[in-house]
Design a protein around this motif. Structure first.
Motif, short mmCIF file in Angstrom:
data_model
loop_
_atom_site.label_atom_id
_atom_site.label_comp_id
_atom_site.label_asym_id
_atom_site.label_seq_id
_atom_site.Cartn_x
_atom_site.Cartn_y
_atom_site.Cartn_z
N GLU A 436 0.90 -1.25 0.02
CA GLU A 436 -0.08 0.01 -0.13
C GLU A 436 0.79 1.21 0.04
O GLU A 436 1.85 1.33 0.85
CB GLU A 436 -0.90 0.01 1.24
N LEU A 437 0.54 2.19 -0.93
CA LEU A 437 1.36 3.36 -1.12
C LEU A 437 0.48 4.42 -0.06
O LEU A 437 -0.82 4.46 -0.08
CB LEU A 437 1.41 4.05 -2.45
N LEU A 438 1.24 5.32 0.80
CA LEU A 438 0.76 6.11 1.35
C LEU A 438 1.52 7.59 1.02
O LEU A 438 2.55 7.84 1.14
CB LEU A 438 1.06 6.02 3.08
N GLU A 439 0.54 8.45 0.90
CA GLU A 439 1.02 9.97 0.48
C GLU A 439 1.07 10.70 1.83
O GLU A 439 0.09 10.84 2.70
CB GLU A 439 0.32 10.62 -0.74
N ILE A 440 2.22 11.45 2.13
CA ILE A 440 2.53 12.30 3.43
C ILE A 440 2.12 13.74 3.07
O ILE A 440 2.22 14.23 2.06
CB ILE A 440 3.88 12.26 3.60
N TRP A 441 1.28 14.08 3.94
CA TRP A 441 0.53 15.53 3.97
C TRP A 441 1.04 16.31 5.23
O TRP A 441 0.13 16.06 6.29
CB TRP A 441 -1.05 15.24 3.71
N PRO A 442 2.12 17.02 5.02
CA PRO A 442 2.61 17.76 6.26
C PRO A 442 1.62 19.32 6.42
O PRO A 442 1.14 19.65 5.32
CB PRO A 442 3.89 18.33 5.99
N GLY B 78 6.89 11.34 -2.45
CA GLY B 78 7.50 11.15 -1.17
C GLY B 78 7.70 9.57 -0.65
O GLY B 78 7.15 8.71 -1.25
N GLY B 79 8.35 9.54 0.44
CA GLY B 79 8.96 8.14 0.76
C GLY B 79 7.95 6.98 0.79
O GLY B 79 8.14 5.90 -0.04
N PRO B 80 6.81 7.24 1.19
CA PRO B 80 5.94 5.94 1.29
C PRO B 80 4.90 5.78 0.10
O PRO B 80 4.00 4.85 0.08
CB PRO B 80 4.99 5.98 2.76
N SER B 81 5.17 6.68 -0.75
CA SER B 81 4.30 6.82 -2.09
C SER B 81 5.10 6.66 -3.54
O SER B 81 4.42 6.14 -4.27
CB SER B 81 3.39 8.23 -1.73
N ALA B 85 13.40 3.88 -6.56
CA ALA B 85 14.22 2.84 -5.71
C ALA B 85 14.69 3.68 -4.92
O ALA B 85 14.75 3.29 -3.61
CB ALA B 85 15.35 2.20 -6.59
N ASP B 86 15.35 5.13 -5.21
CA ASP B 86 15.62 5.94 -4.13
C ASP B 86 14.44 6.69 -3.73
O ASP B 86 14.27 7.66 -3.73
CB ASP B 86 16.69 6.80 -4.82
N ASN B 87 13.81 6.11 -2.55
CA ASN B 87 12.38 6.67 -2.31
C ASN B 87 12.70 7.70 -1.44
O ASN B 87 11.66 8.53 -0.74
CB ASN B 87 11.46 5.40 -1.86
#
Lengths: 461, 131
Positions: A436-442, B78-81, B85-87
């Motif tokens: 699962e991919l999660l986009e970060i929202w600061p 962004g990292g988790p999305s 490869a270089d996340n």
């Protein structure tokens, strides 16, 4: 300058770091061991853990660290502060209690800090905050965030940790707090710094920033003279000796490899920083450009002169929302025409996926390689230096649907026999599964909305 | 002469969400003055055009002989999305120092960094049983 000096150490830089380094720190003699376990990516991992099992959601290597540290804690030599609680600090505190019981240790005071988790208050805070939860970097409206929210947490400051230490805690476990707060808190507690003593708070935040990424201050991930770092297999984690006026000396355990000098220290000082003259910390805005450095030799760097500005009325908070499912596959190709073969295979693969009726929202094609295939066997002179000896193909994809993301990698396997020559296909890290991919929202949330929910509880084992 | 930043400067990069920062370190006042003049935010934005969609902002830290570049919309989500490869943007520093600049010959002669010496690593690997 008071002669009292406090030795605080950064024993962990992320979830997955090695607990073996803290033995060296404890042996060298430290007053506080601070374990920083949380990156944005880590919260996403821990949220998934907790979604599967309500008793999880903390970093699961915490007991390994505590087993090493607890005898020294019980002997009164050191205190431990960690954000290993992640998405579930109460569960982490239970594990800490069990670890103490397993070791037969009693009389420890374990504090739990709660209140960073704002997930249940998304709608309320969207309506009530000045930011309206707009994206901190892009200014985008909150409603434009695509996908279901998965977690929402504020980066708390040092206050609740100081409260726990003032109340006699030996071990403090938090969820999401600003990384540097783990290190700033014991300085405030021990030296009695005032909450508006901006220069000292800034000095403490700077020290925290230098210690929070473990080996990165002692010669790790170092672009300077990296090949001359002593015993890089025995890289130590850093220690700060801090005085009441905010002066700090960054150093490392005597018995270790690695290096601490101006170059290794400055490399860390700007790591993951935006404006160095205005480092955002919940308790202070620190101006890193005012710091003065003196290389004392023998792995000691003195830092003085750090200036601070008043803290903002907001906490940074981070929301993560669902942004699809990913999968990946890999294949390797040898010379001759390795890149041409890899590109063609990528195209065949993507075409097969399309023919199979799978919907892919986004593709990623990468080409890697040095000498896995063919090893040191010489190349003909006619092969130009620019022509790769081999190419590793990595394909990744994003899909809206979990099952589709998982199924696609299967389309790579038959290409071992049915694509350009000498391909060597293997499944990617997700081994046919999906992630699962999660986009970060600061965003920003006023402290006044968060602080009433922050609690510190102390339990004696 | 024309020279890549890799021969003059140190670097470290990291992520915050979909934002990457890259610190670029000089090893002398002279090199700091040079990169401050020629390694502008615009230049870095052009250099990273294939990887970065957003704006580039530059900050200066003279006390560190450093420039700090903040690259927005830089990680493909962004990292988790991201699918990369270089996340976490760890290699962006190395990518920055591919950039070539014009530098006075005498400055290069005085400031060129030495190649890494990895002899011990090669010898050690050679001592291991391998297939």
């Amino acid at each position: 300058m008071s002669s009292k000096v406090l030795r605080i150490a950064g024993g962990q830089g992320f979830y997955g770091d090695t607990p073996s380094s803290i033995a060296g720190l404890l042996e060298d003699g430290i007053d506080y061991l601070c374990l920083e376990a949380l990156a944005e990516l880590t919260l996403a991992i821990l949220q998934k853990d907790r979604a599967r099992d309500e008793s999880r959601g903390y970093t699961r290597d915490l007991p390994v660290y505590l087993k090493t540290a607890m005898p020294a804690v019980a002997a009164g030599r050191v205190k431990v502060i960690t954000n290993a609680g992640g998405m579930n600090p109460a569960a982490a505190a239970r594990v800490a209690t069990e670890t103490a019981r397993d070791l037969g240790i009693t009389g420890l005071r374990i504090a739990t800090v709660l209140g960073d988790d704002l997930f249940g208050r998304l709608d309320e805070l969207h309506a009530a905050t000045a930011s309206q939860l707009k994206h901190l970097d892009t200014g985008a409206e909150f409603h434009s965030a695509q996908g279901d929210p998965r977690f929402f947490a504020a980066y708390l400051g040092a206050r609740p940790i100081v409260e726990a230490l003032d109340a006699g805690a030996d071990i403090v476990i938090t969820g999401r707090v600003a990384d540097a707060a783990l290190f700033l808190a014991p300085l405030i507690h021990e030296f009695g710094w005032a909450w508006d003593d901006w220069d000292r708070l800034a000095a403490g935040a700077l020290v925290g920033h230098l210690l929070e990424c473990s080996g990165q201050t002692a010669g790790g991930n170092f672009s300077g003279d990296w090949s001359s770092i002593p015993e890089p297999w025995n890289l130590p984690y850093p220690i700060a000796e801090v005085y009441a006026d905010g002066t700090a000396i960054i150093t490392k355990p005597v018995k270790s490899g690695g290096r601490v000098d101006f170059d290794t220290v400055r490399h860390q000082l700007l790591y993951e920083v935006s404006d160095p003259s205005s480092y955002m910390h919940p308790d202070v805005l620190a101006d890193f450009t005012t710091a003065q450095f003196e290389d004392l030799g023998e792995d000691r760097v003195r830092i003085t002169g750090v200036r601070g500005k008043p803290a903002t009325p907001t906490y940074k908070a981070v929301l993560a929302h669902h942004s699809g499912w990913s999968g990946e596959a890999r294949a390797g190709f040898a010379w001759p025409y390795a890149l041409e073969k890899a590109e063609t295979t990528a195209a065949i693969f993507a075409r097969r996926v399309a023919e199979a009726g799978y919907e892919v929202a986004e593709w990623r094609f990468e080409y890697w390689g040095v000498d896995a295939l063919g090893g040191a066997v010489p190349m003909p002179e006619s092969a130009g230096a620019a022509e790769p000896r081999e190419v590793g193909l990595r394909v990744a994809w994003r899909c809206d649907d979990e099952k589709t993301a998982a199924s696609i990698s299967r389309e790579m396997v038959p290409l071992m026999l049915s694509a350009p020559p000498a391909g060597h296909t293997t499944m990617g890290r997700s081994a046919g599964g999906s992630t699962e991919l999660l986009e970060i929202w600061p965003t920003l949330v006023e402290k006044s909305f968060v602080d009433p929910g922050v609690t510190v509880t102390i339990q004696e084992v | 002469m024309r020279i890549s930043l890799s021969e003059l400067c140190g670097y470290r990069s990291g992520d915050k969400g979909n934002l990457v920062n890259i610190a670029l370190f000089a090893y002398s006042e002279d090199v700091y003055e040079l990169i401050k003049t020629v390694v502008t935010a615009e230049r870095v934005a052009d250099h990273f055009a294939p990887l970065v969609r957003g704006e580039v902002t530059r900050y200066e830290a003279r006390n560190l002989l450093a420039l700090n570049f903040v690259l927005r919309d830089a990680l493909g989500g962004g990292g988790p999305s991201t699918l990369r490869a270089d996340n976490l943007g760890k290699t962006f520093g190395g990518t920055l120092v591919r950039l070539e600049i014009e530098a006075p010959d005498d400055l290069v002669a005085a400031s060129r960094r030495s190649r890494p010496d990895t002899g011990w690593a090669r010898s050690y690997l050679a001592s291991l049983p391998q297939s």
